[in-house]
Design a protein around this motif. Structure first.
Motif, PDB file in Angstrom:
ATOM      1  N   ARG A   4       1.322  14.856   5.629  1.00  0.00           N
ATOM      2  CA  ARG A   4       2.007  13.558   5.563  1.00  0.00           C
ATOM      3  C   ARG A   4       1.755  12.925   4.195  1.00  0.00           C
ATOM      4  O   ARG A   4       0.680  13.058   3.621  1.00  0.00           O
ATOM      5  N   PRO A   5       2.737  12.202   3.696  1.00  0.00           N
ATOM      6  CA  PRO A   5       2.573  11.572   2.382  1.00  0.00           C
ATOM      7  C   PRO A   5       1.452  10.522   2.389  1.00  0.00           C
ATOM      8  O   PRO A   5       1.291   9.773   3.355  1.00  0.00           O
ATOM      9  N   ARG A   6       0.729  10.469   1.289  1.00  0.00           N
ATOM     10  CA  ARG A   6      -0.385   9.520   1.176  1.00  0.00           C
ATOM     11  C   ARG A   6       0.084   8.078   1.179  1.00  0.00           C
ATOM     12  O   ARG A   6      -0.647   7.191   1.599  1.00  0.00           O
ATOM     13  N   TRP A   7       1.303   7.834   0.712  1.00  0.00           N
ATOM     14  CA  TRP A   7       1.776   6.457   0.654  1.00  0.00           C
ATOM     15  C   TRP A   7       1.824   5.836   2.044  1.00  0.00           C
ATOM     16  O   TRP A   7       1.661   4.629   2.190  1.00  0.00           O
ATOM     17  N   GLN A   8       2.044   6.655   3.074  1.00  0.00           N
ATOM     18  CA  GLN A   8       2.056   6.121   4.434  1.00  0.00           C
ATOM     19  C   GLN A   8       0.664   5.641   4.838  1.00  0.00           C
ATOM     20  O   GLN A   8       0.525   4.602   5.491  1.00  0.00           O
ATOM     21  N   LEU A   9      -0.352   6.380   4.450  1.00  0.00           N
ATOM     22  CA  LEU A   9      -1.729   5.974   4.730  1.00  0.00           C
ATOM     23  C   LEU A   9      -2.088   4.720   3.942  1.00  0.00           C
ATOM     24  O   LEU A   9      -2.725   3.801   4.476  1.00  0.00           O
ATOM     25  N   VAL A  10      -1.656   4.645   2.687  1.00  0.00           N
ATOM     26  CA  VAL A  10      -1.889   3.457   1.863  1.00  0.00           C
ATOM     27  C   VAL A  10      -1.218   2.244   2.507  1.00  0.00           C
ATOM     28  O   VAL A  10      -1.800   1.157   2.579  1.00  0.00           O
ATOM     29  N   SER A  11      -0.012   2.433   3.001  1.00  0.00           N
ATOM     30  CA  SER A  11       0.708   1.346   3.659  1.00  0.00           C
ATOM     31  C   SER A  11      -0.044   0.855   4.894  1.00  0.00           C
ATOM     32  O   SER A  11      -0.166  -0.352   5.116  1.00  0.00           O
ATOM     33  N   LEU A  12      -0.547   1.787   5.696  1.00  0.00           N
ATOM     34  CA  LEU A  12      -1.327   1.400   6.877  1.00  0.00           C
ATOM     35  C   LEU A  12      -2.570   0.615   6.477  1.00  0.00           C
ATOM     36  O   LEU A  12      -2.904  -0.403   7.100  1.00  0.00           O
ATOM     37  N   ALA A  13      -3.265   1.073   5.433  1.00  0.00           N
ATOM     38  CA  ALA A  13      -4.476   0.386   4.978  1.00  0.00           C
ATOM     39  C   ALA A  13      -4.148  -1.021   4.477  1.00  0.00           C
ATOM     40  O   ALA A  13      -4.878  -1.988   4.779  1.00  0.00           O
ATOM     41  N   LEU A  14      -3.060  -1.158   3.724  1.00  0.00           N
ATOM     42  CA  LEU A  14      -2.661  -2.479   3.233  1.00  0.00           C
ATOM     43  C   LEU A  14      -2.270  -3.411   4.375  1.00  0.00           C
ATOM     44  O   LEU A  14      -2.630  -4.594   4.375  1.00  0.00           O
ATOM     45  N   ALA A  15      -1.534  -2.897   5.356  1.00  0.00           N
ATOM     46  CA  ALA A  15      -1.137  -3.718   6.503  1.00  0.00           C
ATOM     47  C   ALA A  15      -2.376  -4.174   7.285  1.00  0.00           C
ATOM     48  O   ALA A  15      -2.444  -5.322   7.748  1.00  0.00           O
ATOM     49  N   ALA A 123      -0.565 -12.714  -0.654  1.00  0.00           N
ATOM     50  CA  ALA A 123       0.635 -12.501  -1.479  1.00  0.00           C
ATOM     51  C   ALA A 123       0.535 -11.181  -2.249  1.00  0.00           C
ATOM     52  O   ALA A 123       1.515 -10.438  -2.346  1.00  0.00           O
ATOM     53  N   VAL A 124      -0.638 -10.878  -2.760  1.00  0.00           N
ATOM     54  CA  VAL A 124      -0.834  -9.618  -3.485  1.00  0.00           C
ATOM     55  C   VAL A 124      -0.678  -8.440  -2.532  1.00  0.00           C
ATOM     56  O   VAL A 124      -0.017  -7.445  -2.845  1.00  0.00           O
ATOM     57  N   ILE A 125      -1.257  -8.546  -1.338  1.00  0.00           N
ATOM     58  CA  ILE A 125      -1.192  -7.451  -0.367  1.00  0.00           C
ATOM     59  C   ILE A 125       0.253  -7.180   0.055  1.00  0.00           C
ATOM     60  O   ILE A 125       0.699  -6.024   0.086  1.00  0.00           O
ATOM     61  N   VAL A 126       0.999  -8.214   0.371  1.00  0.00           N
ATOM     62  CA  VAL A 126       2.380  -7.988   0.826  1.00  0.00           C
ATOM     63  C   VAL A 126       3.242  -7.461  -0.319  1.00  0.00           C
ATOM     64  O   VAL A 126       4.144  -6.645  -0.103  1.00  0.00           O
ATOM     65  N   THR A 127       2.960  -7.877  -1.550  1.00  0.00           N
ATOM     66  CA  THR A 127       3.695  -7.350  -2.694  1.00  0.00           C
ATOM     67  C   THR A 127       3.372  -5.870  -2.900  1.00  0.00           C
ATOM     68  O   THR A 127       4.273  -5.057  -3.163  1.00  0.00           O
ATOM     69  N   LEU A 128       2.099  -5.509  -2.761  1.00  0.00           N
ATOM     70  CA  LEU A 128       1.722  -4.093  -2.845  1.00  0.00           C
ATOM     71  C   LEU A 128       2.386  -3.289  -1.725  1.00  0.00           C
ATOM     72  O   LEU A 128       2.832  -2.164  -1.942  1.00  0.00           O
ATOM     73  N   LEU A 129       2.457  -3.870  -0.535  1.00  0.00           N
ATOM     74  CA  LEU A 129       3.144  -3.212   0.582  1.00  0.00           C
ATOM     75  C   LEU A 129       4.610  -2.967   0.239  1.00  0.00           C
ATOM     76  O   LEU A 129       5.150  -1.892   0.521  1.00  0.00           O
ATOM     77  N   LEU A 130       5.253  -3.949  -0.354  1.00  0.00           N
ATOM     78  CA  LEU A 130       6.650  -3.781  -0.757  1.00  0.00           C
ATOM     79  C   LEU A 130       6.784  -2.640  -1.761  1.00  0.00           C
ATOM     80  O   LEU A 130       7.684  -1.795  -1.643  1.00  0.00           O
ATOM     81  N   LEU A 131       5.894  -2.591  -2.734  1.00  0.00           N
ATOM     82  CA  LEU A 131       5.960  -1.531  -3.737  1.00  0.00           C
ATOM     83  C   LEU A 131       5.732  -0.153  -3.117  1.00  0.00           C
ATOM     84  O   LEU A 131       6.449   0.802  -3.422  1.00  0.00           O
ATOM     85  N   VAL A 132       4.744  -0.047  -2.242  1.00  0.00           N
ATOM     86  CA  VAL A 132       4.437   1.239  -1.607  1.00  0.00           C
ATOM     87  C   VAL A 132       5.582   1.681  -0.700  1.00  0.00           C
ATOM     88  O   VAL A 132       6.031   2.833  -0.742  1.00  0.00           O
ATOM     89  N   GLU A 133       6.057   0.782   0.143  1.00  0.00           N
ATOM     90  CA  GLU A 133       7.153   1.118   1.060  1.00  0.00           C
ATOM     91  C   GLU A 133       8.438   1.422   0.292  1.00  0.00           C
ATOM     92  O   GLU A 133       9.177   2.346   0.637  1.00  0.00           O
ATOM     93  N   GLY A 134       8.716   0.625  -0.750  1.00  0.00           N
ATOM     94  CA  GLY A 134       9.909   0.882  -1.562  1.00  0.00           C
ATOM     95  C   GLY A 134       9.835   2.228  -2.253  1.00  0.00           C
ATOM     96  O   GLY A 134      10.822   2.974  -2.311  1.00  0.00           O
ATOM     97  N   TRP A 135       8.652   2.579  -2.760  1.00  0.00           N
ATOM     98  CA  TRP A 135       8.469   3.881  -3.394  1.00  0.00           C
ATOM     99  C   TRP A 135       8.650   4.993  -2.362  1.00  0.00           C
ATOM    100  O   TRP A 135       9.306   5.994  -2.636  1.00  0.00           O
TER     101      TRP A 135
END
Length: 164
Positions: A4-15, A123-135
């Motif tokens: 599985r792509p790492r970005w999905q794990l990063v997204s879970l951690a950020l959420a 605000a930083v966390i949700v912005t990072l989530l947007l970047l990770v999910e968008g990527w």
């Protein structure tokens, strides 16, 4: 990680991190004595009229957003065939959260004239989530487009001429 792509794990951690911050701010909304603020003036922000929307603490709305992002991320982890749809949903939710956080940051800076370190963290966390999910969505769409382009074209069928 079973491919599985790492970005999905990063997204879970950020959420999860966002849910922690928003959960703490939700507790503070109901018991201000729990507020710990090392930077800024969190109490001014938390007591401003902008801290609630229709009587509901903004922090509670943020907590719900992060829990939905976390839930969709877990479902995406389990239902691989729905990855594109769930990533689109998460990207949309994170975009809305980022835009709303931008509005709240504007209020902090130019209307309330106070900054809350926890609000900035969210605000930083949700912005990072947007970047990770968008990527991640971009990667999924790119892979899908590549698959369509590299797939062999179906054989052309000759048009039958109408009988005279």
């Amino acid at each position: 990680m079973s491919g599985r792509p790492r970005w999905q794990l990063v997204s879970l951690a950020l959420a999860l991190a966002g849910a922690g911050v928003a959960g703490y701010l939700t507790l503070v909304a109901y018991d201000e004595s729990l507020l710990v603020c090392g930077l800024g003036d969190c109490a001014t922000v938390q007591n401003s009229p902008y801290a609630k929307l229709g009587g509901i603490p903004i922090a509670l709305l943020g907590l719900l957003m992060y829990l939905v992002l976390l839930g969709l991320g877990v479902v995406r982890w389990r239902l691989v065939h729905q990855t594109e749809l769930l990533t689109s949903a998460n990207t949309s939710i994170a975009l809305a959260g980022t835009l709303f956080s931008g509005y709240l940051t504007y209020l902090e800076l130019f209307v309330i004239h106070a900054i809350c370190q926890w609000c900035v963290a969210s605000a930083v966390i949700v912005t990072l989530l947007l970047l990770v999910e968008g990527w991640g969505l971009r990667q999924l769409l790119r892979a899908e487009t590549s698959a369509l382009v590299s797939a062999p074209a179906p054989p052309r069928q000759r048009r039958q001429q109408p009988a005279p």
